[in-house]
Design an enzyme around this catalytic site. Structure first.
Site, mmCIF file in Angstrom:
data_model
loop_
_atom_site.group_PDB
_atom_site.id
_atom_site.type_symbol
_atom_site.label_atom_id
_atom_site.label_comp_id
_atom_site.label_asym_id
_atom_site.label_seq_id
_atom_site.Cartn_x
_atom_site.Cartn_y
_atom_site.Cartn_z
ATOM 1 N N THR A 10 -8.347 74.250 49.804
ATOM 2 C CA THR A 10 -9.388 74.473 51.017
ATOM 3 C C THR A 10 -10.298 74.535 50.383
ATOM 4 O OG1 THR A 10 -8.588 75.895 50.783
ATOM 5 C CG2 THR A 10 -7.552 74.869 52.429
ATOM 6 N N ASP A 12 -3.925 75.838 48.839
ATOM 7 C CA ASP A 12 -5.005 76.424 48.051
ATOM 8 C C ASP A 12 -6.066 76.949 48.471
ATOM 9 O OD1 ASP A 12 -5.260 77.365 44.625
ATOM 10 O OD2 ASP A 12 -6.747 75.706 45.277
ATOM 11 N N TYR A 47 -14.340 80.506 48.654
ATOM 12 C CA TYR A 47 -14.654 79.336 49.721
ATOM 13 C C TYR A 47 -15.336 79.779 51.119
ATOM 14 C CZ TYR A 47 -11.953 77.031 45.800
ATOM 15 O OH TYR A 47 -11.721 76.234 44.595
ATOM 16 N N GLN A 68 -4.678 76.580 36.428
ATOM 17 C CA GLN A 68 -5.175 75.403 37.618
ATOM 18 C C GLN A 68 -6.761 74.982 36.269
ATOM 19 O OE1 GLN A 68 -7.557 75.790 41.894
ATOM 20 N NE2 GLN A 68 -5.421 76.600 41.824
ATOM 21 N N TYR A 116 -6.580 70.324 40.539
ATOM 22 C CA TYR A 116 -7.481 70.066 41.041
ATOM 23 C C TYR A 116 -8.407 69.484 41.124
ATOM 24 C CZ TYR A 116 -11.422 72.490 38.388
ATOM 25 O OH TYR A 116 -12.363 72.556 37.053
ATOM 26 N N LEU A 172 -8.477 63.200 43.216
ATOM 27 C CA LEU A 172 -9.585 62.176 43.461
ATOM 28 C C LEU A 172 -10.147 62.209 42.547
ATOM 29 C CD1 LEU A 172 -7.665 61.502 46.870
ATOM 30 C CD2 LEU A 172 -7.305 60.596 44.912
HETATM 31 N N1 LIG Z 1 -10.188 76.363 40.484
HETATM 32 C C1 LIG Z 1 -11.570 75.437 40.591
HETATM 33 O O1 LIG Z 1 -12.366 76.045 40.462
HETATM 34 C C2 LIG Z 1 -11.577 74.756 41.744
HETATM 35 C C3 LIG Z 1 -12.127 73.281 40.936
HETATM 36 C C4 LIG Z 1 -12.574 72.172 43.092
HETATM 37 C C5 LIG Z 1 -11.791 72.115 43.220
HETATM 38 N N2 LIG Z 1 -10.917 72.826 43.632
HETATM 39 C C6 LIG Z 1 -9.317 72.784 44.055
HETATM 40 O O2 LIG Z 1 -8.572 71.956 44.782
HETATM 41 C C7 LIG Z 1 -9.503 70.795 45.306
HETATM 42 C C8 LIG Z 1 -9.727 69.986 45.428
HETATM 43 O O3 LIG Z 1 -10.606 69.492 45.238
HETATM 44 P P1 LIG Z 1 -11.820 68.784 45.435
HETATM 45 O O4 LIG Z 1 -11.820 69.019 46.864
HETATM 46 O O5 LIG Z 1 -12.939 68.729 44.601
HETATM 47 O O6 LIG Z 1 -11.257 67.718 45.959
HETATM 48 P P2 LIG Z 1 -10.420 65.876 45.537
HETATM 49 O O7 LIG Z 1 -9.825 66.805 46.433
HETATM 50 O O8 LIG Z 1 -10.298 64.877 44.463
HETATM 51 O O9 LIG Z 1 -11.164 65.220 47.120
HETATM 52 C C9 LIG Z 1 -11.879 64.927 47.905
HETATM 53 C C10 LIG Z 1 -12.271 63.961 48.791
HETATM 54 O O10 LIG Z 1 -11.418 63.088 48.424
HETATM 55 C C11 LIG Z 1 -10.864 62.448 49.860
HETATM 56 N N3 LIG Z 1 -9.981 62.005 50.014
HETATM 57 C C12 LIG Z 1 -9.229 63.428 49.730
HETATM 58 N N4 LIG Z 1 -7.694 63.077 50.656
HETATM 59 C C13 LIG Z 1 -7.997 60.986 50.259
HETATM 60 C C14 LIG Z 1 -6.802 60.098 50.866
HETATM 61 N N5 LIG Z 1 -6.340 59.512 50.623
HETATM 62 N N6 LIG Z 1 -7.628 59.212 50.757
HETATM 63 C C15 LIG Z 1 -9.396 58.679 50.393
HETATM 64 N N7 LIG Z 1 -9.751 59.518 50.440
HETATM 65 C C16 LIG Z 1 -9.454 60.949 50.223
HETATM 66 C C17 LIG Z 1 -11.992 63.918 50.908
HETATM 67 O O11 LIG Z 1 -12.390 63.735 51.854
HETATM 68 P P3 LIG Z 1 -11.755 63.963 53.693
HETATM 69 O O12 LIG Z 1 -12.349 65.679 53.414
HETATM 70 O O13 LIG Z 1 -13.020 63.588 54.023
HETATM 71 O O14 LIG Z 1 -10.364 63.602 54.264
HETATM 72 C C18 LIG Z 1 -12.572 64.717 50.155
HETATM 73 O O15 LIG Z 1 -13.841 63.541 50.319
HETATM 74 C C19 LIG Z 1 -10.209 72.025 45.814
HETATM 75 O O16 LIG Z 1 -10.485 72.186 47.819
HETATM 76 C C20 LIG Z 1 -9.224 73.404 46.470
HETATM 77 O O17 LIG Z 1 -9.021 74.147 46.669
HETATM 78 C C21 LIG Z 1 -10.423 74.447 42.785
#
Ligand SMILES: NC(=O)c1ccc[n+]([C@@H]2O[C@H](COP(=O)([O-])OP(=O)(O)OC[C@H]3O[C@@H](n4cnc5c(N)ncnc54)[C@H](OP(=O)(O)O)[C@@H]3O)[C@@H](O)[C@H]2O)c1
Length: 378
Positions: A20, A53, A58, A168, A196, A199
């Site tokens: 999220t 998560d 956030y 994580q 995390y 993608l």
């Molecule tokens: N602990 C930490 O420090 C940390 C750091 C980074 C992230 N996180 C957590 O990990 C989560 C995910 O990581 P992230 O947001 O960095 O990146 P991600 O999940 O790797 O990528 C998100 C992107 O991928 C796109 N997407 C999602 N599903 C898809 C699909 N089936 N086909 C094509 N594109 C797709 C989304 O588009 P749309 O949104 O337009 O659908 C968005 O642009 C975060 O939201 C957070 O909860 C934690």
């Protein structure tokens, strides 16, 4: 939806969860898409993505508020994970932060409470003791850490015994660094790895051959390349993934991404094609570009980084002292070929700005930094 065991807790979580970050704002609160985001969370939940998560950081807590609204009435069927920010790493602040998160989440317990980032200025023992007390009071069920190196994880375990259930960390086809040591250690210790950015933040950092491979495997499985990428992540023992998606079609695809097994030869082909090979770059060859990830505020000089007027926590200097104390490696920063025309730089820094300055300060600018090039493959 496939479920995987969660650490040694005897509980399970959906192999694909829902991230999220950016839902309800990134660094600041954004209420402009509230209805859409609430529906998205419910839609994902209905499709079996019951692990969600979030973090107090956030959207300044707004992501938690949206989750609280979306899951009202079904909260007990969900597995809600949040995180305490480094600013709140001290004992009393952890307790307060948890209470505030619970209020925003409209629940009286969190399934998983994680330390978002290690804070070198506060002993991990202090933060974990507070979390343990929250666990004893029933306000949280399980404890996790995030962005800990293997060494930091071992220190935390040594300080507090066997109270950590999950780690994580970033894990995707572009950045497989955890396979060097953290992943095998987590398997051995029965700690769940929550991957995390599975993608790679939706960024196209792959070359044509790699993309063609994912598409070809996807075609055979009736899946998209992204579903193959997610399936590859969760095919690893002890690993679950938390992609963030706001497009309904993405959420739907992600909910199906655990429902098949890659053939061993596809798995092997992917492993052979997607290698994570960091490069060592002299720090002076990197320009800290102001237009990198999320257009976040950034220090462009070492003096500004040392002063830390923007109040980053931990500060570049605190991180630098930690690097010096432990002679630690760092998670690679991300760079791209520079757009600067002065001839002074070879790369622009696009991610890892605080890490970069901490490294420069710790090693007085003399030691090259480990980096992943986002465009080296094109
Ligand atoms: N602990 C930490 O420090 C940390 C750091 C980074 C992230 N996180 C957590 O990990 C989560 C995910 O990581 P992230 O947001 O960095 O990146 P991600 O999940 O790797 O990528 C998100 C992107 O991928 C796109 N997407 C999602 N599903 C898809 C699909 N089936 N086909 C094509 N594109 C797709 C989304 O588009 P749309 O949104 O337009 O659908 C968005 O642009 C975060 O939201 C957070 O909860 C934690």
């Amino acid at each position: 939806m496939k479920f995987k065991k969660f650490g040694k807790t005897g509980k399970t979580v959906s192999a694909i969860g829902q991230g999220t970050m950016g839902v309800g704002g990134y660094l600041s609160r954004d209420t402009s898409h509230d209805l859409e985001y609430i529906k998205n969370i419910q839609y994902a939940f209905d499709l079996g993505i019951t692990f969600i998560d979030t973090a107090e950081g956030y959207g300044e807590g707004h992501a938690e508020e949206l989750i609280g609204i979306a899951l009202a009435g079904i909260r007990d069927q969900a597995f809600i994970a949040s995180k305490v920010s480094p600013e709140n790493a001290k004992y009393e602040d952890v307790i307060k932060a948890c209470d505030q998160s619970l209020k925003r989440l409209k629940t009286d317990y969190m399934d998983l409470f994680q330390i978002h980032w290690p804070h070198p200025g506060v002993s991990v023992n202090e933060t974990l003791s507070a979390m343990n007390s929250l666990r004893q009071q029933g306000k949280i069920r399980f404890i996790g850490v995030s962005n800990f190196s293997l060494e930091q994880l071992k220190v935390a375990q040594l300080a507090c015994g066997d109270i950590i259930s999950s780690v994580q960390t970033e894990y995707n086809l572009f950045d497989r660094s955890i396979e060097n040591n953290l992943l095998s250690y987590c398997i051995e210790q029965e700690l769940t790895v929550i991957a995390y950015s599975p993608l790679n933040q939706g960024k196209a950092s792959f070359n044509a051959k790699q993309i063609a491979m994912l598409n070809a495997i996807g075609k055979r499985c009736g899946m998209t390349a992204e579903q193959i990428a997610l399936n590859w992540v969760i095919a690893h023992e002890g690993v679950v993934a938390i992609p963030k998606a706001v497009k309904l079609e993405h959420i739907r695809q992600n909910s199906l991404a655990a429902d098949f097994d890659l053939e061993p030869e596809d798995f092997a082909a992917i492993e052979g094609e997607f290698k994570t090979i960091p490069i060592n770059i002299p720090v002076e060859k990197i320009k800290v570009a102001p237009d990198g990830q999320g257009n976040r505020f950034v220090y462009q000089t070492i003096e500004a980084a040392i002063q830390n007027k923007m109040g980053f926590c931990p500060s570049p200097c605190e991180l630098a002292s930690d690097l010096q104390r432990h002679n630690e490696e760092i998670k690679p920063v991300r760079v791209r070929k520079t757009r600067d025309t002065s001839g002074r730089y070879e790369y622009d820094l696009v991610e890892g700005r605080i890490r970069y300055w901490a490294w420069v300060i710790a090693h007085k600018g003399l030691r090259p930094i480990k980096a992943l090039s986002c465009d080296i493959n094109h």
